[in-house]
Scaffold this motif. Structure first.
Motif, PDB file in Angstrom:
ATOM      1  N   SER A  13     -10.871  -7.883  -4.170  1.00  0.00           N
ATOM      2  CA  SER A  13     -12.197  -8.438  -3.885  1.00  0.00           C
ATOM      3  C   SER A  13     -12.192  -9.958  -3.900  1.00  0.00           C
ATOM      4  CB  SER A  13     -13.196  -7.923  -4.926  1.00  0.00           C
ATOM      5  OG  SER A  13     -14.396  -8.661  -4.905  1.00  0.00           O
ATOM      6  N   ASP A  39      -6.049  -1.815  -5.948  1.00  0.00           N
ATOM      7  CA  ASP A  39      -6.886  -1.707  -4.753  1.00  0.00           C
ATOM      8  C   ASP A  39      -6.189  -0.790  -3.760  1.00  0.00           C
ATOM      9  OD1 ASP A  39      -8.626  -2.477  -2.391  1.00  0.00           O
ATOM     10  OD2 ASP A  39      -9.335  -3.945  -3.862  1.00  0.00           O
ATOM     11  N   ASP A  41      -6.684  -1.337  -0.414  1.00  0.00           N
ATOM     12  CA  ASP A  41      -6.436  -2.196   0.748  1.00  0.00           C
ATOM     13  C   ASP A  41      -5.197  -3.032   0.455  1.00  0.00           C
ATOM     14  OD1 ASP A  41      -6.395  -4.219   2.716  1.00  0.00           O
ATOM     15  OD2 ASP A  41      -8.576  -4.151   2.941  1.00  0.00           O
ATOM     16  N   GLU A  42      -4.049  -2.524   0.881  1.00  0.00           N
ATOM     17  CA  GLU A  42      -2.789  -3.142   0.464  1.00  0.00           C
ATOM     18  C   GLU A  42      -2.568  -4.513   1.087  1.00  0.00           C
ATOM     19  OE1 GLU A  42       0.560  -0.576   0.524  1.00  0.00           O
ATOM     20  OE2 GLU A  42      -0.439   0.992  -0.626  1.00  0.00           O
ATOM     21  N   GLU A  43      -3.104  -4.744   2.278  1.00  0.00           N
ATOM     22  CA  GLU A  43      -2.935  -6.059   2.915  1.00  0.00           C
ATOM     23  C   GLU A  43      -3.671  -7.140   2.123  1.00  0.00           C
ATOM     24  OE1 GLU A  43      -3.801  -8.364   7.172  1.00  0.00           O
ATOM     25  OE2 GLU A  43      -4.232  -6.226   6.966  1.00  0.00           O
ATOM     26  N   LYS A  44      -4.940  -6.901   1.828  1.00  0.00           N
ATOM     27  CA  LYS A  44      -5.698  -7.887   1.055  1.00  0.00           C
ATOM     28  C   LYS A  44      -5.183  -7.961  -0.385  1.00  0.00           C
ATOM     29  CE  LYS A  44     -10.097  -8.013   3.583  1.00  0.00           C
ATOM     30  NZ  LYS A  44      -9.824  -7.130   4.702  1.00  0.00           N
ATOM     31  N   SER A  69      -1.329  -0.209  -5.693  1.00  0.00           N
ATOM     32  CA  SER A  69      -2.240   0.833  -5.230  1.00  0.00           C
ATOM     33  C   SER A  69      -1.915   2.170  -5.897  1.00  0.00           C
ATOM     34  CB  SER A  69      -2.158   0.978  -3.701  1.00  0.00           C
ATOM     35  OG  SER A  69      -0.825   1.264  -3.303  1.00  0.00           O
ATOM     36  N   THR A  87     -16.839   0.847  -1.396  1.00  0.00           N
ATOM     37  CA  THR A  87     -16.485   1.917  -0.473  1.00  0.00           C
ATOM     38  C   THR A  87     -16.999   1.604   0.929  1.00  0.00           C
ATOM     39  OG1 THR A  87     -16.532   3.561  -2.249  1.00  0.00           O
ATOM     40  CG2 THR A  87     -16.704   4.373   0.011  1.00  0.00           C
ATOM     41  N   GLY A  89     -16.221  -1.017   2.688  1.00  0.00           N
ATOM     42  CA  GLY A  89     -16.031  -2.428   2.980  1.00  0.00           C
ATOM     43  C   GLY A  89     -17.257  -3.100   3.576  1.00  0.00           C
ATOM     44  N   TYR A 297      -9.771 -15.788   1.366  1.00  0.00           N
ATOM     45  CA  TYR A 297      -8.430 -15.373   1.793  1.00  0.00           C
ATOM     46  C   TYR A 297      -7.651 -16.500   2.444  1.00  0.00           C
ATOM     47  CZ  TYR A 297      -9.517 -10.703   0.327  1.00  0.00           C
ATOM     48  OH  TYR A 297      -9.842  -9.619  -0.450  1.00  0.00           O
TER      49      TYR A 297
END
Length: 447
Positions: A13, A39, A41-44, A69, A87, A89, A297
């Motif tokens: 987040s 998390d 969301d593995e990229e973020k 994750s 949930t 996004g 980011y």
């Protein structure tokens, strides 16, 4: 002092950097051995995880940082879990806001049909998250920020009625105290003790006591707000929609000066005026996507490139600011850990706190927070007007939970119909049918 193992669920987040800085500031009184960012969301998560490793290397090199994750790696033998999952996004949040606007109804993240949509999505994932945490850390404190906090709190209380280490919290009361302190100009918000009652995003300050003098600051605050307006403590950094949100307090006070209202009451008490300020071309979600999301980011990428945070003035500046979201959750954890019994406004099961209100309502009141959990203020009876408003709002919350558990289309329709932002059953049905299409795969199948 025992060093603690902390997990942030929803670790990718954009609010995570504020929590990290809050933890760094409290390292002596709330010492950390390991910090895990979890998390899906593995990229973020990779960006935030790398950023976190570098930040901690610069300011708290003895803290182990893990980002993962994997549930077992995240939750095993953890002392505190800070939950801030979303949930669907921000893109789903944007649709939560846009769909009601098609029908002339307020679109908002936590209030009205937008909050209903997001709440029905959040219930499943929050229940699963708590079960996963309890599988690996049965004694961990779960401090939950996940929105819409009112609906999530009712769902978790129903699913885990005997779990005394789940605490649902919201940073809006602290944000308001910070704003009050700035208006007063000569007091720190931490030197103010608030007295408050209601539901989450649906409540009123009755008194705010100056801890040094014992004076109630509410009369002076009302006067200043009516004369000078109301704005966030950090108004220079806030998106335009937040400035409008805070200004609505003036309108509500002019109509009813009994108590100091939460900003969120504008969606229920002056919905026509509030709706007139909403812009389908520039929703609150879109402000976040184009603003905070990109900014945070981009900063993560820059820190990763530089290999340090110490070259970035923006990171250094954060240590000189007060971040309501980050500092509140850390200070609550600290108050529990050290058994300090400091006062915070949090959500707890009513059970007689407000005498003439349903005992199973999840009310938001001042509590003293220590090692054994919250000790709430006893409010007593409230007047007919506020009781009526709260009962109607709680009926909406309870019907939402029943719609989820019973997979009931009718109860979902009843929940939306009774919500003050809609009230028209035909409009409620149109919105509900659109939200069902939007939330396919997230909601249970309503029958």
């Amino acid at each position: 002092m025992k060093k603690l193992d902390i997990c942030i669920a929803g670790g990718a987040s954009t609010y995570t950097p504020g929590i990290l800085i809050g933890l760094i500031k409290k390292m002596k009184s709330f010492p950390i051995n390991k910090l895990v960012l979890y998390d899906i969301d593995e990229e973020k998560l990779s960006l935030m995880g790398q950023y976190s490793k570098i930040l901690m290397k610069d300011f708290a090199p003895n803290v182990e940082i893990i980002y993962t994750s994997n549930k077992e790696e995240a939750f095993k033998n953890i002392d505190y879990v800070f939950c801030q999952i979303r949930t669907g996004g921000l893109l789903m949040r944007e649709q939560d806001e846009l769909i009601p606007l098609k029908y002339g109804v307020i679109g908002q993240e936590t209030c009205g049909p937008g909050g209903f949509s997001y709440g029905m999505r959040s219930i499943r994932d929050m229940i699963e998250l708590v079960k996963d945490i309890r599988k690996y850390s049965n004694e961990a404190w779960i401090l939950n920020y996940t929105n819409p906090a009112a609906i999530v709190a009712v769902a978790l209380d129903r699913e885990f009625p005997d779990d005394k280490r789940i605490l649902n919290i919201c940073d809006q009361p602290i944000s308001l105290l910070m704003s009050y302190a700035r208006i007063l100009g000569n007091i720190n918000y931490k030197d103010m003790t608030p007295h408050y009652f209601g539901l989450n995003h649906f409540g009123w300050f009755t008194k705010i006591i100056d801890n040094h003098t014992g004076d109630d600051l509410v009369p002076k605050l009302k006067q200043l707000i009516l004369e000078e307006g109301f704005y966030p403590a950090n108004k220079e950094e806030r998106d335009p929609s937040w400035l409008v949100t805070y200004s609505a307090v003036v309108d509500m006070l002019k109509l009813d000066p009994t108590y100091l209202p939460s900003t969120y009451l504008q969606y229920y008490l002056i919905p026509q005026k509030t709706f007139s300020h909403l812009n389908k071309e520039r929703t609150r979600a879109r402000e976040v996507i184009d603003g905070r999301l990109k900014r945070v980011y981009d900063e993560c990428k820059l820190v990763i490139k530089e290999g340090t945070t110490k070259k970035l003035k923006s990171v250094q500046d954060e240590f000189n600011k007060v971040d309501a979201h980050g500092e509140m959750i850390v200070e609550i954890a600290e108050s529990i850990y050290l058994d300090q019994k400091r006062p915070y406004i949090v959500m707890v099961r009513n059970n007689g706190i407000i005498d003439n209100l349903n005992k199973d309502a999840m009310v938001e009141v001042k509590c003293l927070l220590g090692a054994n959990g919250p000790i709430p203020d006893i409010i007593g009876e409230i007047g007919t007007y506020h009781k009526g408003l709260i009962e109607q709002q709680y009926a909406y919350e309870k019907l939402t939970i029943e719609a989820y558990y019973e997979e009931s289309y009718l109860k979902a329709l009843q929940a939306l119909t009774i919500n003050r932002t809609i009230v028209d059953q035909e409009v409620a049905k149109k919105i509900l049918d659109d939200l069902i299409v939007l939330n396919k795969g997230y909601w249970p199948r309503l029958k």
